[in-house]
Design a protein around this motif. Structure first.
Motif, PDB file in Angstrom:
ATOM      1  N   ASP A 189      34.744  37.944  37.851  1.00 44.21           N
ATOM      2  CA  ASP A 189      36.109  37.041  37.803  1.00 44.21           C
ATOM      3  C   ASP A 189      37.034  37.603  38.820  1.00 44.21           C
ATOM      4  O   ASP A 189      37.580  38.526  38.602  1.00 44.21           O
ATOM      5  N   VAL A 210      31.049  38.112  36.128  1.00 43.68           N
ATOM      6  CA  VAL A 210      30.325  36.779  35.481  1.00 43.68           C
ATOM      7  C   VAL A 210      29.151  36.599  35.295  1.00 43.68           C
ATOM      8  O   VAL A 210      27.980  35.814  34.948  1.00 43.68           O
ATOM      9  N   ARG A 231      32.508  26.488  35.213  1.00 41.76           N
ATOM     10  CA  ARG A 231      33.065  27.166  35.019  1.00 41.76           C
ATOM     11  C   ARG A 231      33.073  28.354  35.804  1.00 41.76           C
ATOM     12  O   ARG A 231      33.348  29.675  36.683  1.00 41.76           O
ATOM     13  N   GLN A 232      31.435  29.091  36.097  1.00 44.05           N
ATOM     14  CA  GLN A 232      31.055  29.725  36.635  1.00 44.05           C
ATOM     15  C   GLN A 232      31.186  30.401  38.057  1.00 44.05           C
ATOM     16  O   GLN A 232      32.133  30.932  38.210  1.00 44.05           O
ATOM     17  N   ARG A 254      35.099  30.700  38.716  1.00 51.33           N
ATOM     18  CA  ARG A 254      35.675  31.613  38.150  1.00 51.33           C
ATOM     19  C   ARG A 254      35.720  32.906  39.638  1.00 51.33           C
ATOM     20  O   ARG A 254      36.229  34.361  39.580  1.00 51.33           O
ATOM     21  N   THR A 255      34.881  32.750  40.195  1.00 47.04           N
ATOM     22  CA  THR A 255      34.239  33.607  41.681  1.00 47.04           C
ATOM     23  C   THR A 255      34.494  33.178  42.701  1.00 47.04           C
ATOM     24  O   THR A 255      34.108  34.307  43.603  1.00 47.04           O
ATOM     25  N   ARG A 308      45.093  36.071  40.870  1.00 49.56           N
ATOM     26  CA  ARG A 308      44.308  35.501  41.740  1.00 49.56           C
ATOM     27  C   ARG A 308      45.243  35.309  42.688  1.00 49.56           C
ATOM     28  O   ARG A 308      46.649  34.961  42.668  1.00 49.56           O
TER      29      ARG A 308
END
Length: 487
Positions: A26, A33, A96-97, A100-101, A374
């Motif tokens: 993440d 993740v 979502r995944q 996040r990455t 971030r």
């Protein structure tokens, strides 16, 4: 205890768990993740012996059936719960995944998801555009007629190598026609974005495409080079250094910077406020991450006022929570890249001849900010004072950035250089004719259309059919026999 998913290697459809793994984390929290198997060049070289076998498996299926399977895969990609390692992944998990990455907000992940879905479900139109109307049966048998003329095509490679970037999931649409063209895909995913190619492959397998048609190899630089070396046709994404390295190799198609542009003609410049929405969209769509985003706006005059209004509009695009439905700006996966971009902008602003019209609209001079852990680069508009050779003019970055420059219309096409997309806002027949004759423009939008607009039957960079198939002359003095899928 929650276990993270493991993304394995696919060795021509066979799932393989390597002892060499790396985490995908993440961007905000650093939390793992997923874990991803990493293959080496030797493993890819061993599997290359089966490329021809994989090609044979695809060749046995009619092109029309492969297109139908791709359409079904589009629906599965969009909606289904699909395999992910030892578990499964829903479409919401995927959003979502990936967010996040990669740093993309959910809104942009879903927009790219829709793009891939559209490409899969409109594959027949894409194939028609790429082949310029060659009947599908010709691809099956290798010969036929087009408008009464005999034609014959043969494949140039048993596999298409893909060395993918991490910047935008939508680029995966590029390799999708390869399956309809009966060419297996040997894919090295981007280090931060294995999610999209994995999910597309799983959707295709679930839709009936032979699993042997897919190689999925997370790997290092040596492994990427092996993919390029072992496939007779490959596509790689990269910067100017990659273009210089592979630009002269006919086996390789390089997708580098786009340097895309909006050009307003002398006849339309007085109405420039009417086109501001189109210019904003050209620059900021997909958070400026695509090669089809405009990085330069060329006008014959009114550049200062246009740049000021553009800066006001783009400065309203600010970091928001990843799941905010209004989020338009993506985080930067590698903060070192953000620092490098900021250094380039600082150095450029220090060079006479350009003004940053967004600087006074920010809280501090730098365009790099932190939000919820971030790193973001804020939209930036540079007005170049009639200086085409300024270091920030005709420069491309991977965030919403554009330079605005005034150039006399009769000099524009001498200056633009290689340009992936031009949106030309003009009704002048003479200027339109000059644009149509310009060899530096790969895709030309005539009229008020964003550079980011696309038509499935109009590929803007390369032609996958012409890359994967070669035409031969053919004469037959007797009826031809064939064992092709369409025979």
């Amino acid at each position: 205890m929650t276990t993270v998913p493991h993304i394995p290697i696919l060795r021509l459809g066979r799932s393989y768990r390597s002892v060499n793994t790396r985490p995908i984390v993440d961007l905000g929290t650093g939390e793992t993740v997923a874990e991803m198997s990493v293959g080496n060049a030797g493993l890819i070289r061993r599997d290359a012996a089966r490329f021809e076998e994989a090609s044979t498996a695809l060749s046995a299926i009619p092109c029309r059936d492969l297109i139908a399977m791709s359409a079904k895969a589009g629906e599965l990609f969009m909606n289904a719960e699909l395999p992910l390692g030892d578990g499964t992944q829903t479409s919401d998990d995927y959003v979502r995944q990936l967010s996040r990455t990669s740093g993309l907000p959910h809104t942009l992940v879903r927009a790219n998801m829709a793009k891939v879905h559209d490409a899969l479900t409109h594959l027949e139109e894409i194939v028609h555009g790429l082949t310029r109307g060659v009947p599908l049966e010709v691809i099956d048998t290798g010969f036929g007629e087009v408008n009464g003329t005999p034609v014959s095509f043969y494949p140039t490679s048993h596999a298409l190598g893909m060395v993918m970037p991490s910047n935008s999931p939508g680029v995966n649409a590029l390799w999708l026609p390869s399956i309809a063209f009966k060419t297996p895909v040997i894919l090295k995913p981007g280090s931060d974005e294995p999610w999209t190619p994995w999910r597309v492959i799983q959707a295709m397998i679930a839709a009936g495409v032979p699993k042997e048609a897919f190689g999925f190899y997370p790997t290092d630089h040596e492994g990427s080079a092996a993919v390029m070396d072992l496939c007779d046709r490959s596509i790689i994404f990269g910067g100017e250094a990659t273009m210089k390295r592979y630009g002269g190799d006919p086996r390789v198609e390089v997708h580098g910077p786009g340097w895309s542009k909006v050009i307003i003609g002398e006849d339309c410049i007085d109405e420039w406020p009417e086109y501001l929405d189109i210019i904003v969209q050209s620059i900021a769509a997909n958070s400026g991450r695509s090669c089809i985003n405009a990085s330069t706006v060329i006008v014959p005059r009114e550049g200062r006022d246009l740049a000021l209004r553009l800066a006001e509009r783009l400065s309203k695009i600010t970091p928001r929570p990843a799941d905010d439905p209004e989020a338009q700006l993506s985080a930067i996966a590698n903060p070192k890249i953000a620092d490098w971009v900021n250094a380039q902008l600082v150095a450029g602003r220090g060079t006479p001849g350009a003004v940053d019209y967004t600087a006074h609209l920010r809280d501090n001079p730098d365009c790099v900010v932190q939000f919820q852990g971030r790193t973001y680069i804020l939209p930036t508009v540079i007005y170049c004072l009639d200086k085409w050779d300024h270091p920030l003019c005709n420069t491309e970055f991977m965030f919403p950035f554009a330079s605005v420059v005034e150039v006399d219309q009769d000099k524009v096409l001498d200056k633009i250089g290689p340009t992936l997309v031009v949106s030309a806002i003009t009704k002048d027949p003479a200027f339109t004719s000059q644009l149509l004759q310009c060899k530096n423009i790969q895709r030309l939008n005539l009229g008020p259309a964003p550079t980011s607009s696309a038509q499935w039957d109009q590929p803007h960079e390369g032609n996958l059919f012409e890359f994967l198939y070669q035409r031969r002359a053919i004469y037959h003095a007797q009826p031809l026999a064939t064992t092709g899928a369409g025979a």
